[in-house]
Scaffold this active site. Structure first.
Site, PDB file in Angstrom:
ATOM      1  N   TRP A 121       0.668  -1.129   0.164  1.00 50.19           N
ATOM      2  CA  TRP A 121       0.041  -0.125   0.089  1.00 50.19           C
ATOM      3  C   TRP A 121       0.939   1.472   0.050  1.00 50.19           C
ATOM      4  CZ3 TRP A 121       1.720   2.318   4.011  1.00 50.19           C
ATOM      5  CH2 TRP A 121       2.578   1.710   5.089  1.00 50.19           C
ATOM      6  N   ASN A 122       2.090   1.180   0.480  1.00 52.14           N
ATOM      7  CA  ASN A 122       2.848   2.528   0.579  1.00 52.14           C
ATOM      8  C   ASN A 122       3.113   3.322  -0.495  1.00 52.14           C
ATOM      9  OD1 ASN A 122       4.641   0.392  -0.112  1.00 52.14           O
ATOM     10  ND2 ASN A 122       6.344   1.387   1.108  1.00 52.14           N
ATOM     11  N   HIS A 148      -3.625  -6.449  -4.719  1.00 52.37           N
ATOM     12  CA  HIS A 148      -3.115  -5.214  -3.832  1.00 52.37           C
ATOM     13  C   HIS A 148      -3.357  -5.561  -2.413  1.00 52.37           C
ATOM     14  CE1 HIS A 148      -1.148  -1.589  -4.038  1.00 52.37           C
ATOM     15  NE2 HIS A 148      -1.454  -0.987  -5.205  1.00 52.37           N
ATOM     16  N   ALA A 149      -2.749  -4.471  -1.670  1.00 50.73           N
ATOM     17  CA  ALA A 149      -3.007  -4.528  -0.285  1.00 50.73           C
ATOM     18  C   ALA A 149      -4.651  -4.310  -0.006  1.00 50.73           C
ATOM     19  CB  ALA A 149      -2.171  -3.494   0.309  1.00 50.73           C
ATOM     20  N   GLY A 165       6.734  -6.468  -0.144  1.00 47.96           N
ATOM     21  CA  GLY A 165       5.940  -6.730   1.087  1.00 47.96           C
ATOM     22  C   GLY A 165       7.090  -7.042   2.263  1.00 47.96           C
ATOM     23  N   GLU A 180      10.954  -8.393  -2.913  1.00 46.92           N
ATOM     24  CA  GLU A 180      11.454  -7.085  -2.588  1.00 46.92           C
ATOM     25  C   GLU A 180      10.537  -6.788  -1.123  1.00 46.92           C
ATOM     26  OE1 GLU A 180      11.686  -3.716  -1.194  1.00 46.92           O
ATOM     27  OE2 GLU A 180      10.346  -3.171  -2.701  1.00 46.92           O
ATOM     28  N   LEU A 181      11.472  -6.842  -0.179  1.00 47.37           N
ATOM     29  CA  LEU A 181      11.103  -6.936   1.135  1.00 47.37           C
ATOM     30  C   LEU A 181      11.584  -5.849   2.103  1.00 47.37           C
ATOM     31  CD1 LEU A 181      11.585 -11.091   1.639  1.00 47.37           C
ATOM     32  CD2 LEU A 181       9.777  -9.812   0.517  1.00 47.37           C
ATOM     33  N   CYS A 204      10.545   1.121   2.183  1.00 48.38           N
ATOM     34  CA  CYS A 204      11.452   0.028   2.526  1.00 48.38           C
ATOM     35  C   CYS A 204      12.840   0.592   2.141  1.00 48.38           C
ATOM     36  CB  CYS A 204      11.263  -1.149   1.412  1.00 48.38           C
ATOM     37  SG  CYS A 204      10.756  -0.588  -0.377  1.00 48.38           S
ATOM     38  N   GLU A 208      12.603  -3.693  11.014  1.00 50.30           N
ATOM     39  CA  GLU A 208      12.373  -2.371   9.975  1.00 50.30           C
ATOM     40  C   GLU A 208      11.374  -1.763  10.797  1.00 50.30           C
ATOM     41  OE1 GLU A 208      11.168  -1.569   5.506  1.00 50.30           O
ATOM     42  OE2 GLU A 208      10.280  -3.139   6.380  1.00 50.30           O
TER      43      GLU A 208
END
Length: 454
Positions: free
Chosen positions: A130-131, A155-156, A206, A228-229, A262, A359
């Site tokens: 969502w970001n 999607h989120a 995510g 991609e975390l 991220c 994180e």
């Protein structure tokens, strides 16, 4: 269970959507496979023509689309506009370059003719966060669709309006029905879709937990995945740096998207010679940030996206303080409606506290003193993450040292970490594997086929 769209600035529920049922999911998977059979045979020129139309639609409707982003996940409106503009650039970049990136590559062998040929794999499931609700999707979709693949978006759950708007953009621009579709589903439904034989690959941006779950299912099915975390990016400042620019960029790099990125800088390693001056100016600038309505052009920090995220960030701060970190500013939820948190600076942060080990997805900075570049690298690399890193120095030897020794997918010298369609984006360690963007990104979901003609 309904999928709800909630305004983070007010807590107000905007819309509610029923998740797609099994019959609707099956219809869309069948449609995706049928669309792929045609889409993969379309010439690059036709795909490029439509992708350029997508860019034009984004450009023409950017303020309306940006408003949807801001109302649904709380991003500052001006930043939402900038996000749409970045999607425009991404679409145009791949419409102009995809054919060149994927052209046959001759090889000198003993054959009469031999070459490497790139061909699309098929429907790709994209599980997106969502970001950056538009850019995260478009940095997958623009190269994937230009390559001849088709996309299915999960999607989120908190940005369903963004998800539906993206599907409509691709349809309105001229892509055939099924080339890009949105599924309104809950996370628990994703596994069933990954294992479906019509899905040929999966990409996820995510959390570590989500990445581990998705990649495990994909591996069991022997399907390609790109992850991609999370990230806990270091930001290093050495004595030779342009000090004023380093401080102002440090604030921006930590507080971008209210800290919900991220690749936001999260751990700050400052050389002893400039530590005190840096800390004083950094804290002063953080304290002066205006928190408020993301639609207000004077606001600098908006709300966090959900109440769950707000509570999680506060818990991480409190646990870090309990472990021995010193709070210099912030550290509290802001009273009133919406999910607002004070911009926060921590120092003397213990090695194993959440502020350094996890994180922190909010406006919280951990600042540490280091003796030299070698210690900065040692502490920066002491992390399970390895997404991006920013180092500030005008010493050529130090620049080369940071570039070669920082364990991350991206190293930016004298600049904050950012994604760019022209360069690969991704990380190492628990920040994931595979790459988005650049030439590497468009080739991730291709069959690299060897052709040998004797």
């Amino acid at each position: 269970m309904a999928i709800a769209s909630i305004n983070p600035a007010t807590g107000e529920k905007l819309h509610e959507f029923a998740p797609h049922n099994d019959a609707e999911i099956e219809k869309r998977l069948k449609r995706a496979w049928a669309a792929f059979e045609k889409h993969r045979r379309e010439p690059f020129s036709r795909r490029a023509e439509i992708m350029t139309s997508v860019a034009s639609l984004l450009e023409r409707e950017k303020e309306e689309l940006a408003r949807t982003i801001t109302l649904e996940m709380g991003k500052l409106f001006r930043d939402s506009v900038a996000e749409i503009e970045k999607c425009v650039r991404g679409c145009r970049y791949y419409s102009e370059n995809a054919e060149r990136f994927l052209e046959d590559e001759p090889a000198q062998t003993g054959a009469r003719r031999s070459y490497v040929h790139y061909e699309p794999m098929g429907p790709v499931l994209a599980i997106m966060p969502w970001n950056f609700p538009f850019w995260q999707v478009f940095r997958f979709a623009a190269p994937a669709l230009m390559a001849g693949n088709v996309g299915i978006l999960k999607h989120a759950a908190n940005v369903p309006q963004c998800a539906l708007a993206i599907e409509q953009l691709f349809c309105r621009a001229g892509f055939d029905e099924g080339v890009f579709q949105t599924l309104l589903i809950e996370a628990k439904q994703a596994e069933k879709i990954i294992v479906d034989p019509r899905i040929k690959a999966v990409t996820l941006t995510g959390s570590e937990r989500a990445g581990s779950a998705v990649s495990s299912v994909a591996a069991r099915e022997i399907k390609k995945s790109v992850l991609e975390l999370g990230g806990s990016d270091p930001f290093i400042v050495m004595p030779s740096a342009d000090f004023g620019l380093a401080v102002s960029t440090a604030v921006k790099a930590r507080m971008v998207n209210t800290g919900q990125s991220c690749i936001a800088a999260k751990r700050f390693f400052i050389a002893d010679k400039v530590y005190d001056d840096f800390l004083n100016k950094f804290v002063e600038q953080v304290r002066s940030l205006k928190v408020g309505d993301p639609m207000d052009e004077t606001t600098e920090i908006g709300p966090l996206a959900t109440e769950q995220i707000l509570n999680g960030v506060h818990a991480q701060v409190q646990k870090s303080i309990a472990a021995g970190a010193k709070l210099l500013t912030g550290g509290n939820r802001i009273a009133g409606p919406g999910f607002f948190y004070e911009p926060t600076v921590l120092v003397d942060v213990p090695k194993d506290s959440p502020a350094l080990r996890e994180e922190v997805f909010g406006p919280v900075a951990a600042v540490l003193r280091v003796r030299n570049a070698e210690e900065a690298i040692e502490l920066a690399n002491d992390s399970t993450f390895g997404l991006g890193a920013s180092a500030w120095t005008n010493d050529n030897i130090e620049q080369e040292l940071f570039a070669s020794e920082l364990q991350s997918g991206m190293v930016f010298i004298n600049s904050m970490v950012a994604s760019d369609p022209r360069l690969p984006f991704g990380g190492v360690k628990r920040s994931g594997f595979g790459r988005e963007l650049g030439t590497a990104g468009i080739r991730e979901f291709m069959n690299v086929k060897t052709i040998w003609i004797a």
